[in-house]
Design a protein around this motif. Structure first.
Motif, short mmCIF file in Angstrom:
data_model
loop_
_atom_site.label_atom_id
_atom_site.label_comp_id
_atom_site.label_asym_id
_atom_site.label_seq_id
_atom_site.Cartn_x
_atom_site.Cartn_y
_atom_site.Cartn_z
N LEU A 1 23.04 44.21 70.37
CA LEU A 1 21.94 43.61 69.64
C LEU A 1 21.74 42.19 70.14
N GLY A 2 20.52 41.68 69.98
CA GLY A 2 20.29 40.28 70.29
C GLY A 2 20.67 39.41 69.12
N PRO A 3 21.13 38.18 69.36
CA PRO A 3 21.46 37.29 68.25
C PRO A 3 20.22 36.82 67.52
N HIS A 4 20.41 36.33 66.30
CA HIS A 4 19.30 35.80 65.51
C HIS A 4 18.85 34.45 66.05
N SER A 5 17.64 34.08 65.68
CA SER A 5 17.14 32.73 65.93
C SER A 5 17.36 31.92 64.66
N TRP A 6 17.96 30.74 64.78
CA TRP A 6 18.32 29.94 63.62
C TRP A 6 17.45 28.70 63.54
N PRO A 7 17.37 28.08 62.37
CA PRO A 7 16.57 26.85 62.22
C PRO A 7 17.02 25.77 63.20
N GLU A 8 16.13 24.90 63.56
CA GLU A 8 16.44 23.83 64.51
C GLU A 8 17.54 22.91 63.99
N SER A 9 17.69 22.86 62.66
CA SER A 9 18.73 22.00 62.08
C SER A 9 20.13 22.55 62.33
N PHE A 10 20.25 23.86 62.63
CA PHE A 10 21.56 24.44 62.94
C PHE A 10 21.98 23.99 64.34
N LYS A 11 23.28 23.79 64.52
CA LYS A 11 23.80 23.29 65.79
C LYS A 11 24.75 24.32 66.41
N PRO A 12 24.78 24.39 67.76
CA PRO A 12 25.76 25.28 68.40
C PRO A 12 27.18 24.74 68.21
N ILE A 13 28.12 25.64 68.06
CA ILE A 13 29.52 25.26 67.96
C ILE A 13 29.98 24.75 69.33
N ARG A 14 30.71 23.66 69.33
CA ARG A 14 31.20 23.07 70.58
C ARG A 14 32.10 24.05 71.34
N ARG A 15 31.94 24.09 72.66
CA ARG A 15 32.76 24.93 73.52
C ARG A 15 33.49 24.09 74.57
N VAL A 16 34.72 24.48 74.87
CA VAL A 16 35.46 23.88 75.98
C VAL A 16 36.14 25.01 76.74
N LYS A 17 36.41 24.77 78.01
CA LYS A 17 37.11 25.77 78.82
C LYS A 17 38.61 25.48 78.83
N PHE A 18 39.39 26.54 78.75
CA PHE A 18 40.84 26.38 78.80
C PHE A 18 41.24 25.95 80.21
N THR A 19 42.02 24.89 80.27
CA THR A 19 42.57 24.43 81.54
C THR A 19 44.08 24.61 81.53
N ASN A 20 44.72 23.90 80.60
CA ASN A 20 46.15 24.10 80.36
C ASN A 20 46.43 23.76 78.91
N THR A 21 47.59 24.14 78.43
CA THR A 21 47.89 24.00 77.01
C THR A 21 47.89 22.55 76.56
N ASP A 22 48.47 21.66 77.36
CA ASP A 22 48.55 20.25 76.96
C ASP A 22 47.16 19.64 76.78
N GLU A 23 46.23 19.97 77.67
CA GLU A 23 44.88 19.43 77.54
C GLU A 23 44.18 19.99 76.31
N VAL A 24 44.42 21.26 76.02
CA VAL A 24 43.82 21.86 74.83
C VAL A 24 44.36 21.18 73.57
N LEU A 25 45.64 20.85 73.55
CA LEU A 25 46.22 20.17 72.39
C LEU A 25 45.59 18.80 72.18
N GLU A 26 45.30 18.10 73.27
CA GLU A 26 44.66 16.79 73.16
C GLU A 26 43.27 16.91 72.55
N ILE A 27 42.59 18.00 72.85
CA ILE A 27 41.27 18.24 72.27
C ILE A 27 41.38 18.70 70.83
N MET A 28 42.36 19.56 70.55
CA MET A 28 42.47 20.18 69.23
C MET A 28 42.92 19.21 68.14
N ARG A 29 43.78 18.26 68.46
CA ARG A 29 44.32 17.38 67.40
C ARG A 29 43.21 16.64 66.65
#
Length: 395
Positions: free
Chosen positions: A50-78
Motif C-alpha cells: 500500500l502507499g503511505p498516507h499524506s499527512w498535514p504539513e505540520s507533521f514532521k518526518p522522524i529523524r534518520r541516521v545511518k548505522f556506522t559503528n556502535t560507539d557513534e550510535v551511542l553518541e547520537i542516542m544519549r
C-alpha cells in the motif's frame, strides 16, 4: 493551572459528546470509520504494498541516521534519549532480515507452538484488557483472540485474502520462554540494544515481542510505559507518533476503561475532529519503516502503525525506565513529561474506591474549578496531592 490540567486528563471531560464517543467506549462497530486526512495510495498489485498516507504539513518526518559503528550510535542516542525524541537507525543488522524474508523460516522457528493471534472484522487491532474494566463500562471486545500455530495463522490469512473479506489477522507474541528459538536468539546482535540501554540509563532489554500482520492491519493510537527499540524485520510499516505531552490532545480512554493507554482518536487519518477538536494541535511525526530500520520509541510516545506490505514483521526490544531519583528530595521543577505522568496518576488516584464514578468526579472537578469553588472536597484533595509533590499551582 495544574488543577485545570488534572481535570482535563479524562478524555470524556474534554471530548465533544456525540454518538462516536459513546460507541468508542462500548467498542461498537459504528466507531470504526470516520473522515480525516487524505487517504493512502492504492496498490495496483492485489498483494503489493500500500502507499503511505499524506499527512498535514505540520507533521514532521522522524529523524534518520545511518548505522556506522556502535560507539557513534551511542553518541547520537544519549542526547536523543535525554530529550525523549524518536530516532530511526538504518542498517543496524540486529536481526538477519534476509533470513526472515522467507515466511518458511518464521514457520520453522515457531514450529507447531501455539501463539497469540488476533482476528478483527476490519483492519483495526485496538488493544484491550478486560481485567482493567474497573469503571464497569458496557464493553465488547473489538477483536477475537485465538491460539494458533504459525502455519495455521498463515493459511487463515491467505484464506481471508482469497475471499476478499474485510477481516484481518495479526500475530502478537511475547518471545519469553520460546526455547525452540534459542539458536535464532543467539544469532541476534545484542550488543547494540544492550549498550544503548546501558548508555541511556535504562534497564537492560528484558522482553521481546513479535508482530506479524496482514497488509493494511493497523494498530490504533496508544502509548507504552517502557522504552522501546523497535526493529523492522520484514516488509514496510507506516508509523505516526505524537509526544507523551500531547496527552490531552489525544483524548485517552479513562484509566478505568479496558482500553486504558489507548487514544479515542484511534487512527490519525480518520480523526473525528468534531468529537476531538484538540487533536488538530497534536504534533505528529511520521515515517515508513523498511526491513533493517531500528526505531527508538521513547516512553509514553503515542504511536499508530499500519502494515503496508502483507506479512510485515517487527520485533520490540523493551527496557524499563528507572523511577525518578528522589533521594535528594522532590525536585524544584518538573518537566512537561513528568507533569503528564502526574496528571495520569492523579486520574487514577481520583478513581479511588469508586472507579465507576470517575467520569462524574472529573466533570464535577472541572465545574468546581470553573466556578472557583475552593471548598469543594475534590478540589482540596487534588490541591493536597499536588502540594505533596511540590508542583506549584501556576503549573
Amino acid at each position: 493551572m495544574a488543577l485545570a490540567k488534572a481535570a482535563g486528563a479524562l478524555a470524556l471531560a474534554s471530548a465533544q459528546p456525540n454518538d462516536h464517543v459513546v460507541n468508542l467506549l462500548t467498542s461498537s462497530a459504528e466507531a470504526c470509520s470516520l473522515g480525516g486526512y487524505t487517504g493512502s495510495s492504492p496498490s495496483s498489485d492485489p498483494k503489493g504494498p500500500l502507499g503511505p498516507h499524506s499527512w498535514p504539513e505540520s507533521f514532521k518526518p522522524i529523524r534518520r541516521v545511518k548505522f556506522t559503528n556502535t560507539d557513534e550510535v551511542l553518541e547520537i542516542m544519549r542526547p536523543q534519549a535525554k530529550d525523549g525524541v524518536p530516532l530511526i537507525i538504518e542498517g543496524s543488522q540486529i536481526i538477519d532480515v534476509e533470513k526472515w524474508a522467507s515466511l518458511s523460516h518464521v514457520g520453522s522457528l515457531l514450529g507447531k507452538r501455539k501463539v497469540l493471534v488476533k482476528r478483527s472484522p476490519n483492519s483495526k487491532f485496538r488493544y484491550f484488557d478486560l481485567k482493567k474494566n474497573s469503571g464497569k463500562f458496557d464493553f465488547r471486545q473489538p477483536v477475537e483472540e485465538l491460539q494458533l500455530a504459525f502455519d495455521e495463522f498463515s493459511a487463515e490469512s491467505e484464506k481471508i485474502f482469497a475471499e476478499g473479506s474485510s477481516s484481518k489477522m495479526y500475530l502478537q507474541e511475547t518471545l519469553s520462554g520460546h526455547q525452540e528459538m534459542a539458536e535464532e536468539f543467539s544469532s541476534w546482535r545484542w550488543e547494540l540494544p544492550i549498550r544503548i540501554s546501558h548508555s541511556c540509563g535504562w534497564g537492560l532489554p528484558d522482553s521481546n515481542e513479535l508482530f506479524v500482520g496482514m497488509r493494511g492491519a493497523e494498530t490504533p493510537l496508544h502509548f507504552d510505559e517502557r522504552e522501546n527499540l523497535f526493529f523492522q524485520i520484514r516488509g514496510l510499516k507506516e508509523i505516526v507518533v505524537f509526544p507523551f505531552v500531547d496527552y490531552p490532545r489525544l483524548y485517552p480512554f479513562p484509566t478505568t476503561h479496558p482500553c486504558d493507554r489507548q487514544s479515542m482518536v484511534g487512527s490519525p487519518n480518520e480523526a473525528d475532529l468534531e468529537a476531538f477538536p484538540k487533536f488538530r494541535e497534536a504534533a505528529g511525526h511520521y515515517a515508513v519503516l523498511k526491513a533493517g530500520d531500528l526505531l527508538y520509541l521513547p516512553y509514553g510516545w503515542w504511536h499508530w502503525l499500519r502494515n503496508l506490505d502483507d506479512m510485515a514483521i517487527s520485533c520490540s526490544f523493551w527496557s524499563t525506565t528507572p523511577p525518578t531519583d528522589l533521594s535528594q528530595g522532590v525536585p524544584d521543577s518538573f518537566s512537561e513529561h513528568m507533569l503528564t505522568r502526574v496528571r495520569r496518576n492523579l486520574e487514577s488516584m481520583l478513581a479511588g474506591s469508586t472507579p465507576e464514578l470517575l467520569n462524574e468526579t472529573m466533570l464535577n472537578l472541572a465545574k468546581s474549578l470553573e466556578e472557583k469553588k475552593e471548598s469543594d472536597e475534590t478540589v482540596q484533595q487534588v490541591r493536597g496531592l499536588l502540594g505533596a509533590v511540590k508542583i506549584p499551582l501556576a503549573k
